[in-house]
Scaffold this motif. Structure first.
Motif, PDB file in Angstrom:
ATOM      1  N   GLU A 266       0.901  -1.433   0.002  1.00 30.39           N
ATOM      2  CA  GLU A 266       0.131  -0.260   0.001  1.00 30.39           C
ATOM      3  C   GLU A 266       0.807   1.338  -0.054  1.00 30.39           C
ATOM      4  OE1 GLU A 266      -3.773  -1.849   2.609  1.00 30.39           O
ATOM      5  OE2 GLU A 266      -2.212  -0.642   3.683  1.00 30.39           O
ATOM      6  N   ASP A 267       0.432   2.155  -0.546  1.00 31.67           N
ATOM      7  CA  ASP A 267       1.038   3.591  -0.509  1.00 31.67           C
ATOM      8  C   ASP A 267       0.996   4.318   1.083  1.00 31.67           C
ATOM      9  OD1 ASP A 267      -1.427   4.952  -0.153  1.00 31.67           O
ATOM     10  OD2 ASP A 267      -1.315   5.694  -2.337  1.00 31.67           O
ATOM     11  N   ARG A 268       1.509   5.376   1.411  1.00 34.25           N
ATOM     12  CA  ARG A 268       1.618   5.880   2.676  1.00 34.25           C
ATOM     13  C   ARG A 268      -0.074   6.345   2.886  1.00 34.25           C
ATOM     14  NH1 ARG A 268       5.803  10.433   1.095  1.00 34.25           N
ATOM     15  NH2 ARG A 268       4.634  11.723  -0.335  1.00 34.25           N
TER      16      ARG A 268
ATOM     17  N   TYR B  78       1.369   1.746  16.116  1.00 33.76           N
ATOM     18  CA  TYR B  78       2.572   0.928  16.318  1.00 33.76           C
ATOM     19  C   TYR B  78       3.806   1.943  15.486  1.00 33.76           C
ATOM     20  CZ  TYR B  78      -0.329  -2.804  17.787  1.00 33.76           C
ATOM     21  OH  TYR B  78      -1.112  -3.638  18.531  1.00 33.76           O
ATOM     22  N   GLY B  79       3.843   3.110  15.361  1.00 30.12           N
ATOM     23  CA  GLY B  79       4.867   3.721  14.824  1.00 30.12           C
ATOM     24  C   GLY B  79       5.346   3.262  13.460  1.00 30.12           C
TER      25      GLY B  79
ATOM     26  N   VAL C 119      -8.640   1.482  10.554  1.00 30.01           N
ATOM     27  CA  VAL C 119      -7.750   0.098  10.691  1.00 30.01           C
ATOM     28  C   VAL C 119      -6.088   1.195  10.434  1.00 30.01           C
ATOM     29  CG1 VAL C 119      -6.641  -1.247   9.057  1.00 30.01           C
ATOM     30  CG2 VAL C 119      -9.005  -1.496   9.547  1.00 30.01           C
ATOM     31  N   ARG C 120      -6.395   2.229   9.688  1.00 32.83           N
ATOM     32  CA  ARG C 120      -5.159   3.061   9.773  1.00 32.83           C
ATOM     33  C   ARG C 120      -4.882   3.428  10.711  1.00 32.83           C
ATOM     34  NH1 ARG C 120      -4.403   8.251   5.592  1.00 32.83           N
ATOM     35  NH2 ARG C 120      -2.461   8.684   6.137  1.00 32.83           N
TER      36      ARG C 120
ATOM     37  N   VAL D 150      -9.451  -7.439   7.555  1.00 29.93           N
ATOM     38  CA  VAL D 150      -8.701  -6.213   7.141  1.00 29.93           C
ATOM     39  C   VAL D 150      -8.059  -6.366   5.672  1.00 29.93           C
ATOM     40  CG1 VAL D 150      -6.523  -4.553   7.530  1.00 29.93           C
ATOM     41  CG2 VAL D 150      -8.116  -5.201   9.406  1.00 29.93           C
ATOM     42  N   ARG D 151      -7.473  -7.446   5.599  1.00 30.47           N
ATOM     43  CA  ARG D 151      -7.012  -7.831   4.244  1.00 30.47           C
ATOM     44  C   ARG D 151      -8.031  -8.057   3.286  1.00 30.47           C
ATOM     45  NH1 ARG D 151      -2.875 -10.309   1.055  1.00 30.47           N
ATOM     46  NH2 ARG D 151      -3.418 -11.873  -0.438  1.00 30.47           N
TER      47      ARG D 151
END
Length: 351
Positions: free
Chosen positions: A19-21, A59-60, A52-53, A38-39
């Motif tokens: 995925e992109d940012r 978690y950094g 989800v994001r 999620v997947r």
């Protein structure tokens, strides 16, 4: 990008997505083992939800410089996130569902592939945000009279040119910016990128088709020239349709592609999977079924369009159901078969 993901998935023996940012799905590997919500939603919707994001970013991962292991929760499988960093900037994320075999050694083995993916994303990002004149780097002769700073929306046009033709034509209308150096590695013939005032785009596309005798694609208009890269991406997809679908040849306009706006975005693998649903049909039966579905199931109109008797059409439709195992009286089966036939048209070598 898809090839990189497929290779990483093979080496890790895990379900992988990239995925992109902004958490937009760019590519995904074959499913291996269990799948979670999620997947599944990421693949179906092409984008992760804000919830989800937020969960994963906690978690950094945005600033991490190496793999981040994210534990599972009820209904959410554990996974490893590998930030796609290039030049100290995070451009996206590689996700692998935890299978118990994602050791540090295996993750280290795919680091070169991760680096390639990050570099590709960085290149795309730079292209998208480059100044307009730099992105469409016209030769001096064209740029001198381009007038690209004129007010009003702009539209990108893509045309494939014969390899022996050097540079852009000198007869393009004033206000048009051309880049003869844009290429597409998947096809031998080079591409010519043209940026034109939106009102002139169709005229420019027809002109280029007349000059080169090859298909052209027109993107959607953009009010902000800085977003011209989006129009260029659409022009490339429209060109793909123009080269494969007679109905939209030789000049395809993004705004008029209908369902092909969706199908043209699919990877060759996804197109092949969809086209496989109708692969058992002979060309004549496939043509008859597609015409029938294009005419919204009107037998008389379809038979007239094909120049056959209605009983002949009924026979071919029955044969199609037998060969594919799909029921043309069922709405979902009809939709699947219709999309399959449309997808087949975009595959290389389709007749």
């Amino acid at each position: 990008m898809q090839d990189i993901v497929d290779e990483i998935s093979r080496l890790l023996d895990a379900s992988v997505t990239l995925e992109d940012r902004s958490f937009n799905l760019l590519a995904y590997g074959a499913q291996s083992g269990d799948i979670d919500r999620v997947r599944q939603e990421s693949i179906l919707r092409r984008h992760a939800s804000d919830e989800v994001r937020a969960h994963f970013e906690a978690y950094g991962i945005a600033t991490a410089t190496g793999p981040v292991r994210i534990p599972g929760l009820p209904g959410l499988l554990g996974r490893v996130c590998v930030p796609l960093r290039h030049g100290g900037v995070t451009y996206g994320y590689l996700w692998a569902l935890e299978s118990g075999a994602l050791t540090d050694e295996r993750l280290a083995a795919v680091a070169p592939l991760v680096g390639r993916a990050a570099a590709l994303l960085a290149t795309q990002a730079r292209g998208r945000h480059a100044p307009l004149r730099q992105f469409f780097s016209a030769d001096p002769a064209v740029r001198a009279t381009a007038g690209v700073d004129a007010e009003g929306p702009v539209t990108a046009v893509a045309v494939r040119t014969p390899a022996e033709v050097p540079g852009p034509p000198r007869t393009l209308p004033r206000g048009v910016l051309a880049d003869p150096d844009v290429t597409e590695t998947a096809v031998d013939a080079p591409l010519l990128a043209v940026l034109a005032p939106a009102a002139q785009a169709a005229h420019v596309a027809r002109l280029l088709h007349g000059l080169y005798g090859m298909a052209a694609g027109i993107g959607g208009p953009r009010d902000d020239p800085g977003e011209a890269w989006q129009s260029w991406r659409e022009a490339l997809l429209a060109l793909r349709v123009a080269e494969h679908v007679e109905r939209h040849a030789p000049v395809a306009d993004w705004s008029g592609l209908g369902v092909y706006r969706l199908l043209a975005r699919l990877s060759p693998r996804d197109l092949a999977d969809l086209a496989a649903e109708s692969a058992a049909l002979t060309p004549r039966i496939a043509m008859s079924v597609e015409a029938y579905l294009d005419h919204a199931g009107q037998v008389q109109e379809t038979a007239a369009a094909l120049g056959v008797h209605r009983q002949t059409l009924y026979y071919r439709l029955g044969k199609a159901g037998h060969l594919t195992g799909l029921d043309l009286a069922d709405g979902e089966d009809r939709l699947l078969l219709h999309l399959s036939l449309k997808a087949a048209a975009l595959l290389p070598g389709h007749v």
